[in-house]
Design an enzyme around this catalytic site. Structure first.
Site, mmCIF file in Angstrom:
data_model
loop_
_atom_site.group_PDB
_atom_site.id
_atom_site.type_symbol
_atom_site.label_atom_id
_atom_site.label_comp_id
_atom_site.label_asym_id
_atom_site.label_seq_id
_atom_site.Cartn_x
_atom_site.Cartn_y
_atom_site.Cartn_z
ATOM 1 N N LYS A 194 0.835 -1.212 0.000
ATOM 2 C CA LYS A 194 0.000 0.000 0.000
ATOM 3 C C LYS A 194 0.868 1.261 0.000
ATOM 4 C CE LYS A 194 -3.000 0.809 3.531
ATOM 5 N NZ LYS A 194 -2.884 2.177 4.068
ATOM 6 N N ARG A 247 2.913 5.953 -3.290
ATOM 7 C CA ARG A 247 4.054 6.737 -3.776
ATOM 8 C C ARG A 247 4.214 6.590 -5.282
ATOM 9 N NH1 ARG A 247 4.124 5.771 1.492
ATOM 10 N NH2 ARG A 247 5.467 6.964 2.897
ATOM 11 N N GLY A 270 -4.801 8.257 5.463
ATOM 12 C CA GLY A 270 -3.891 9.231 6.078
ATOM 13 C C GLY A 270 -2.713 9.517 5.155
ATOM 14 N N SER A 330 7.298 9.391 11.958
ATOM 15 C CA SER A 330 6.187 9.242 11.006
ATOM 16 C C SER A 330 6.701 9.352 9.578
ATOM 17 C CB SER A 330 5.129 10.321 11.244
ATOM 18 O OG SER A 330 4.263 10.387 10.127
ATOM 19 N N GLN A 375 4.808 9.322 7.028
ATOM 20 C CA GLN A 375 3.903 10.196 6.262
ATOM 21 C C GLN A 375 4.346 11.646 6.384
ATOM 22 O OE1 GLN A 375 0.003 9.275 7.818
ATOM 23 N NE2 GLN A 375 -0.100 7.339 6.717
ATOM 24 N N ASP A 381 1.939 -0.930 12.029
ATOM 25 C CA ASP A 381 0.636 -1.360 11.506
ATOM 26 C C ASP A 381 0.322 -2.814 11.868
ATOM 27 O OD1 ASP A 381 0.313 1.141 10.437
ATOM 28 O OD2 ASP A 381 0.960 0.577 8.423
ATOM 29 N N ARG A 424 -6.380 2.257 18.126
ATOM 30 C CA ARG A 424 -6.165 0.807 18.015
ATOM 31 C C ARG A 424 -5.837 0.148 19.360
ATOM 32 N NH1 ARG A 424 -3.259 0.544 12.008
ATOM 33 N NH2 ARG A 424 -5.246 0.565 10.880
ATOM 34 N N ARG A 478 -7.548 -2.940 9.669
ATOM 35 C CA ARG A 478 -6.578 -3.835 10.334
ATOM 36 C C ARG A 478 -7.175 -4.452 11.602
ATOM 37 N NH1 ARG A 478 -2.489 -3.104 6.841
ATOM 38 N NH2 ARG A 478 -1.861 -0.979 6.364
HETATM 39 C C1 S3P Z 1 2.550 4.984 6.234
HETATM 40 C C2 S3P Z 1 3.163 5.360 7.400
HETATM 41 C C3 S3P Z 1 2.674 4.967 8.739
HETATM 42 C C4 S3P Z 1 1.724 3.793 8.645
HETATM 43 C C5 S3P Z 1 0.688 3.979 7.570
HETATM 44 C C6 S3P Z 1 1.367 4.105 6.212
HETATM 45 C C7 S3P Z 1 3.115 5.452 4.950
HETATM 46 O O1 S3P Z 1 1.966 6.059 9.315
HETATM 47 O O2 S3P Z 1 1.085 3.602 9.901
HETATM 48 O O3 S3P Z 1 -0.199 2.882 7.537
HETATM 49 O O4 S3P Z 1 2.719 4.946 3.882
HETATM 50 O O5 S3P Z 1 3.963 6.349 4.990
HETATM 51 P P1 S3P Z 1 2.712 7.234 10.118
HETATM 52 O O6 S3P Z 1 3.558 7.980 9.171
HETATM 53 O O7 S3P Z 1 1.601 8.091 10.652
HETATM 54 O O8 S3P Z 1 3.488 6.562 11.200
#
Ligand code: S3P
Length: 435
Positions: free
Chosen positions: A29, A34, A101, A174, A176, A322, A353, A395
């Site tokens: 995913k 990306r 997210g 993080s 993200q 995750d 969670r 999940r």
């Molecule tokens: C992800 C980063 C993680 C992960 C999410 C996917 C990503 O989140 O929990 O399912 O693709 O960069 P965080 O960046 O909030 O830790």
């Protein structure tokens, strides 16, 4: 008038039926998100094979289409006619990140640097999640962002601006947020540096490098300068270890199981689950290691095992973030008391969670104590089938299905259709391997 909305549930037959056979989970995913975002910024055609076509990644693809990028998706193949770094158009309507997210945060970084105005929102779960963590660094770079709750929540309104590089220490690990800043950094004057408190998945960096972008990586620091060009190309996405995780645990906890899970991305920032389960006594082997577009890949052979408890904390947490709900399920069958700590981030995922896992596993008779930043789980021989809820979180639904495999009788998971967020065929694979 009362409107009755039935919540589609799934039934899992328990009694420890072994899982046997082999399968390839759907594409990763994080890498699929990306691929559509960076492919859209590339020059010329990018073709993606092994793409995960699920609700979350389609949110990213639709977002890029709204910015004027032609994207064609046919099952796991995607063709992106990249517009280059400077060819995106103002979207006519609000971008909907759905439950994702990754879409909301990565797109916020990208949109902050464009010469136009945009708005972005998400579903009720995503609208409750923190966005301040991207808004704050992007604002420091010069972005102009407004949002609900003083810029802390979606919807966000973003007026693109000329950005300047900053040095930013992430307050929480993080990927993200790191990726949002790096995407903004592709356009910012000067140098942008992100420093992580502990390492997180580096798929953005690996794909940027594959598409010809130069940056400096030193331990937990990444430095990037503004770019003129990103090359498109051919990408092959490995299968998602986060989806494989449910079957790794299901095979480990049910006697006589043996499952070969093929073509799995084994990026070291994602393999925390394998290390933790091995430490607990899990019989797991990685075979046929190779590389796909700069990402390590292997086949994972899992056999039923006798598990012992573990203490799970510190730097391994972001590398298994995750997978912690399903690791908690494994701990339900490990001898002794398993402690999961330093995992406060679990409270701001698709749902809280820690609360969801504690509440729902207790319904199945598990002994789980909730901690502020984790949980304590006392292992036992078997759970007891019961009706439980996914809390609308993919999940959680899949972790409960795994718990149900080693419960007496039937487990019913309400609102289980949310698995389509990351793993649309999950229940079919479960049935096939247990036949
Ligand atoms: C992800 C980063 C993680 C992960 C999410 C996917 C990503 O989140 O929990 O399912 O693709 O960069 P965080 O960046 O909030 O830790």
């Amino acid at each position: 008038m009362v409107v009755f909305c039935p919540m589609p549930s799934e039934i899992i037959e328990g009694d420890s039926i072994p899982l046997r056979g082999e399968f390839t989970p759907p594409g990763d995913k994080s890498i699929s998100h990306r691929a559509v975002i960076l492919g859209s910024l590339g020059e010329g055609l990018t073709t993606v094979k092994g793409f995960l076509s699920c609700d979350d990644t389609l949110s990213s693809a639709k977002a890029m289409m709204m910015l004027g990028v032609p994207i064609e998706i046919e099952e796991d193949r995607v063709e992106i006619k990249g517009k280059g770094l400077f060819g995106l158009n103002e979207p006519e309507d609000t971008i909907d990140a759905g439950n994702s997210g990754t879409t909301a945060r990565l797109m916020s970084g990208l949109l902050s640097a464009q010469g136009f105005f945009s708005t972005i929102t998400g579903d009720k779960y995503l609208r409750a999640r923190p966005m301040e963590r991207v808004v704050r660094p992007l604002t420091k770079m010069g972005a102009r962002i407004w949002g609900r709750d003083g810029g802390k929540r979606l919807p966000l309104a973003i007026q693109g601006n000329r950005l300047s590089g900053i040095q930013y220490r992430l307050p929480v690990p993080s990927a993200q947020v790191k990726s949002a800043i790096l995407l903004a950094g592709l356009y910012a004057d000067g140098e942008t540096e992100v420093i992580e408190p502990s390492p997180t998945r580096d798929h953005t960096e690996r794909m940027l490098s594959y598409f010809g972008i130069d940056f400096e990586k030193n331990g937990t620091s990444v430095k990037i300068k503004s770019q003129k060009l990103l090359k498109g190309g051919e990408l092959q996405v490995p299968a998602d270890i986060s989806s494989a995780a449910f079957f790794i645990v299901a095979a480990v906890i049910n006697s006589n199981s043996e499952v070969l899970i093929k073509n799995i991305g084994i990026n070291p920032h994602r393999t925390g689950i394998i290390e933790i389960l091995k430490q607990m006594g899990g019989n797991i082997e990685i075979l046929h290691e190779r590389e796909l577009n700069g990402e390590p890949v292997g086949d994972v052979l899992v056999r039923a095992s006798t598990l012992k408890s573990a203490e799970i904390k510190g730097d391994i947490i972001p590398r298994a973030i995750d997978e912690l709900p399903v690791i908690a399920v494994a701990a339900c069958f490990a001898e002794g008391e398993t402690i999961i700590k330093d995992a406060r981030e679990l409270r701001v995922k698709e749902t809280d969670r820690i609360k969801a896992v504690t509440t729902e596993l207790r319904k199945l008779g598990a002994e789980v104590e909730e901690l502020d930043d984790g949980m304590i789980i006392e292992g036992k021989e078997m759970l007891t089938g019961a009706k439980c809820s996914s809390w609308g979180d993919h999940r959680i639904a899949m972790a409960l299905a795994v718990a149900g495999t080693r419960a007496k009788g039937i487990t019913e998971i309400e609102n289980a259709e949310c698995v389509s967020v990351s793993f649309p065929g999950f229940f079919d694979v479960m049935k096939r391997l247990r036949n």
